[in-house]
Motif scaffolding. Structure first.
Motif, mmCIF file in Angstrom:
data_model
loop_
_atom_site.group_PDB
_atom_site.id
_atom_site.type_symbol
_atom_site.label_atom_id
_atom_site.label_comp_id
_atom_site.label_asym_id
_atom_site.label_seq_id
_atom_site.Cartn_x
_atom_site.Cartn_y
_atom_site.Cartn_z
ATOM 1 N N LYS A 213 0.640 4.224 -3.230
ATOM 2 C CA LYS A 213 -0.792 4.528 -3.384
ATOM 3 C C LYS A 213 -1.644 3.326 -2.985
ATOM 4 C CE LYS A 213 0.052 7.919 -7.027
ATOM 5 N NZ LYS A 213 -0.103 8.259 -8.463
ATOM 6 N N LEU A 214 -1.117 2.131 -3.240
ATOM 7 C CA LEU A 214 -1.838 0.919 -2.838
ATOM 8 C C LEU A 214 -1.963 0.843 -1.315
ATOM 9 C CD1 LEU A 214 -2.975 -1.982 -3.520
ATOM 10 C CD2 LEU A 214 -0.628 -2.789 -3.260
ATOM 11 N N LEU A 215 -0.873 1.175 -0.621
ATOM 12 C CA LEU A 215 -0.888 1.149 0.844
ATOM 13 C C LEU A 215 -1.715 2.294 1.420
ATOM 14 C CD1 LEU A 215 2.882 0.290 1.432
ATOM 15 C CD2 LEU A 215 0.924 -1.265 1.634
ATOM 16 N N ASN A 216 -1.827 3.368 0.653
ATOM 17 C CA ASN A 216 -2.686 4.499 1.000
ATOM 18 C C ASN A 216 -2.348 5.080 2.372
ATOM 19 O OD1 ASN A 216 -4.671 6.386 0.680
ATOM 20 N ND2 ASN A 216 -6.392 4.976 0.896
ATOM 21 N N ASP A 217 -3.332 5.094 3.286
ATOM 22 C CA ASP A 217 -3.121 5.743 4.584
ATOM 23 C C ASP A 217 -2.269 4.910 5.541
ATOM 24 O OD1 ASP A 217 -5.069 3.808 4.751
ATOM 25 O OD2 ASP A 217 -6.348 4.906 6.154
ATOM 26 N N THR A 218 -1.889 3.702 5.138
ATOM 27 C CA THR A 218 -1.021 2.890 6.006
ATOM 28 C C THR A 218 0.452 3.046 5.625
ATOM 29 O OG1 THR A 218 -1.157 0.897 4.619
ATOM 30 C CG2 THR A 218 -2.882 1.192 6.287
ATOM 31 N N TRP A 219 0.728 3.820 4.575
ATOM 32 C CA TRP A 219 2.122 4.011 4.169
ATOM 33 C C TRP A 219 2.868 4.817 5.214
ATOM 34 C CZ3 TRP A 219 5.280 8.194 3.429
ATOM 35 C CH2 TRP A 219 6.515 7.947 2.790
ATOM 36 N N SER A 220 4.131 4.463 5.438
ATOM 37 C CA SER A 220 4.977 5.191 6.398
ATOM 38 C C SER A 220 6.403 5.226 5.871
ATOM 39 C CB SER A 220 4.943 4.507 7.766
ATOM 40 O OG SER A 220 5.980 4.993 8.596
ATOM 41 N N PRO A 221 7.111 6.341 6.044
ATOM 42 C CA PRO A 221 8.505 6.416 5.583
ATOM 43 C C PRO A 221 9.450 5.540 6.400
ATOM 44 C CG PRO A 221 7.932 8.376 6.819
ATOM 45 C CD PRO A 221 6.667 7.608 6.639
ATOM 46 N N ASN A 222 8.996 5.085 7.566
ATOM 47 C CA ASN A 222 9.853 4.306 8.466
ATOM 48 C C ASN A 222 9.463 2.835 8.557
ATOM 49 O OD1 ASN A 222 11.364 6.670 9.394
ATOM 50 N ND2 ASN A 222 9.463 7.233 10.448
#
Length: 332
Positions: A213-222
């Protein structure tokens, strides 16, 4: 007949002056009567002199005590200031790049991790640009179609002996040599590299976790997420807000949002690069972080964290020296 004045007592050291001495001491109460004045004996003179010396010495002693207290206070202030200054300098001289593996930053010029430059003075930014040119050589100087280097896709398994190569285009249009890495515009780029041990296989946090949630829209599974921000609340205050601008020749987006701090690539470090399949020729993945709205004339302490979910010894990545990089920015 005995007069009452004949009974007047006078001290032993009284001296009866004769009539011939009246001009010096003045006339007596009655004519013809000698004047009485005090004539000190030798021991009295010594006592008076000693009293005067004691009184003078007391004043000097009091003044000396006051002066000594003032000097003590000044010394305490100087020592306290120098210790605080020494502590600050020691903190400033600590370079988070001094480790065998983990998260590293560039440009790293000298022992002090302070990036200090002026957009109006190109000479002040040259050391940082040259340093970035040197470290960007790995991403510029290799042919992707020559063995053992290869283009790697997200999530794919890399064959033994092969090396993934990150494209120069992933670092953004301004964070390149042609763009002076943003320094000429007062928007410096800093290269963050995640260099782990050959057999390390980092894991990322789930999307629904606190870090996700902190990374928000920059989170990626890879990818391993990267987050840079001001180290303290005061540092955060000196990083400006979002910037909105109108891109040229783009009718679909009349205005665009530019974050104060941007990552290129924004998702972080590609997990495909781990573990290393060819350690001798391995090129670690990197992220360019651009600081778009740093306020001038303020030293801003920056802390970057590589959010590895399985850190060494189970320590929190945010509190780990391995997975954090700290440096300072001063734009004048």
């Amino acid at each position: 007949m005995e007069s009452k004045y004949d009974k007047v007592a006078y001290p032993e050291n009284a001296y009866l002056h004769s009539d011939s001495e009246q001009e010096e001491f003045g006339t007596g109460v009655y004519p013809g009567v000698s004047i009485i004045s005090r004539k000190y004996k030798h021991e009295d003179t010594i006592k008076i002199a000693c009293f005067k010396v004691k009184r003078k010495f007391s004043r000097i002693a009091i003044a000396g005590v006051i002066l000594a207290l003032l000097l003590l206070i000044i010394a305490i202030v100087i020592i306290s200031t120098s210790q605080r200054k020494g502590s600050e300098e020691k903190e400033m001289l600590h370079n988070s790049n001094n480790k065998a593996y983990g998260l590293f930053f560039q440009p790293d010029v000298g022992d002090n991790p302070l990036i200090n430059f002026s957009p109006q003075n190109k000479y002040s930014m040259n050391p940082y640009i040259h340093n970035l040119d040197f470290h960007m050589h790995d991403y510029n100087g290799y042919s992707y179609d020559k063995d053992p280097y290869m283009k790697c896709k997200n999530g794919e398994t890399v064959p033994e002996g092969k090396v993934c190569v990150q494209k120069i285009e992933t670092f953004g249009s301004q964070c390149t040599h042609l763009g002076n890495y943003g320094y000429l515009q007062g928007r410096p780029c800093v290269l963050l590299t995640l260099r782990l041990r050959p057999d390390d296989v980092p894991e990322n946090f789930p999307k629904d976790s606190k870090v996700g949630k902190l990374l928000n829209d920059t989170w990626s599974p890879n990818h391993i997420g990267l987050k840079c921000e001001g180290e303290t609340e005061d540092d955060k205050k000196h990083i400006g807000p979002d910037r909105w601008y109108a891109p040229l020749h783009n009718k679909d987006h009349p205005t665009m949002r530019e974050k104060p701090i941007q990552n290129f690539p924004e998702t972080g470090f590609n997990l495909t690069y781990f573990p290393q399949k060819n350690p001798d020729k391995y090129i670690a993945p990197s992220v360019m972080v651009q600081f778009n709205t740093i306020m001038t004339n303020h030293v801003i302490r920056i802390k970057c964290v590589a959010w590895v979910a399985n850190p060494v010894q189970g320590e929190n990545p945010e509190e780990s020296e391995i997975y954090t990089a700290k440096f300072r920015l001063l734009v004048t």
